[in-house]
Enzyme design. Structure first.
Site, PDB file in Angstrom:
ATOM      1  N   GLY A 174       0.761  -1.205  -0.130  1.00  0.00           N
ATOM      2  CA  GLY A 174       0.168  -0.017   0.029  1.00  0.00           C
ATOM      3  C   GLY A 174       0.865   1.160  -0.005  1.00  0.00           C
ATOM      4  O   GLY A 174       0.242   2.300   0.436  1.00  0.00           O
ATOM      5  N   ARG A 175       2.056   1.270  -0.365  1.00  0.00           N
ATOM      6  CA  ARG A 175       3.144   2.327  -0.548  1.00  0.00           C
ATOM      7  C   ARG A 175       3.319   3.036   0.975  1.00  0.00           C
ATOM      8  O   ARG A 175       3.987   4.147   1.074  1.00  0.00           O
ATOM      9  CB  ARG A 175       2.529   3.313  -1.583  1.00  0.00           C
ATOM     10  CG  ARG A 175       2.403   2.960  -2.679  1.00  0.00           C
ATOM     11  CD  ARG A 175       2.670   4.024  -3.951  1.00  0.00           C
ATOM     12  NE  ARG A 175       2.578   3.405  -5.144  1.00  0.00           N
ATOM     13  CZ  ARG A 175       3.466   3.235  -5.742  1.00  0.00           C
ATOM     14  NH1 ARG A 175       4.668   3.434  -5.438  1.00  0.00           N
ATOM     15  NH2 ARG A 175       3.554   2.806  -7.075  1.00  0.00           N
TER      16      ARG A 175
END
Ligand SMILES: Cc1cc2nc3c(=O)[nH]c(=O)nc-3n(C[C@H](O)[C@H](O)[C@H](O)COP(=O)(O)O)c2cc1C
Length: 197
Positions: A174-175
């Site tokens: 999810g960065r």
């Protein structure tokens, strides 16, 4: 100096570097080296990490090159390692100093003879009118040193970057990547902080 945090950071780098070297990837020792010109123009290029310990990160080069000239005028520099297979990045900032002549000699002796002759033949970063000129210089030095060990040119040596900042970036889903920064404050203190990705 609060050596615990610094030692921890350097050990963490060593662990990652050993992991990178154990993988079947090209040039795990490759790092981007950033320097700055007299006019403030940043310059970056790849060099190879040839030694690392608590004193810092060592690379070798022609000291008359672009980077060599820049570092002579401004010893502040930065490194960036990125190992794609690990999805890990390490950034290092600090000042360079010269390695000792004895240390450079020891490393020079491990280099292949062609690389040693290449160091004499290449006027690194100077203009080259045509490739034949480089080949001619190589042949001349091959002849000059025929039958004898190739000495280390006085202008060919190493720099050791002594870190004042080391940052570890690790990929996360999810960065929401992790960034951990170790930085030196004054001569005696190292801090650890988490940084937004
Ligand atoms: C994988 C790789 C490794 C390299 N390793 C070195 C090195 O250890 N030392 C070096 O002087 N140049 C090395 N080079 C060449 C530099 O990237 C650069 O072209 C050269 O040093 C001249 O840079 P300068 O004009 O900024 O001084 C390497 C290039 C690559 C692609």
């Amino acid at each position: 100096m609060n050596l615990d945090l610094y030692t921890q950071a350097m050990q963490r780098f060593q662990t990652l570097f050993v992991r990178a070297q154990s993988l079947d990837i090209p040039e795990p020792a490759a790092m981007s080296l950033a320097t700055v010109t007299d006019t403030g123009q940043p310059c970056v290029r790849t060099v190879l990490l040839k030694a690392v310990d608590t004193r810092g990160f060592v690379f070798y080069t022609n000291k008359h090159s672009g980077k060599g000239t820049q570092l002579r005028h401004n010893p502040h520099a930065a490194l960036c390692f990125f190992w794609q297979s690990l999805m890990e990045q390490v950034l290092v900032e600090g000042r360079v100093e010269d390695v000792s002549g004895a240390e450079a000699d020891t490393y020079w002796a491990t280099r292949a003879r062609v690389s040693q002759i290449g160091a004499w033949a290449s006027l690194q970063s100077e203009s080259l009118s045509e490739r034949a000129e480089l080949e001619k210089r190589f042949a001349e030095f091959e002849k000059k040193f025929s039958g004898q060990p190739v000495p280390r040119p006085s202008y060919w040596s190493g720099f050791r970057l002594r870190p004042n900042m080391i940052e570890f970036w690790s990929s996360r889903p999810g960065r929401l990547h992790e960034r951990e920064r170790y930085s030196r404050h004054g001569d005696a203190t190292w801090n650890h902080t988490w940084v937004y990705p």
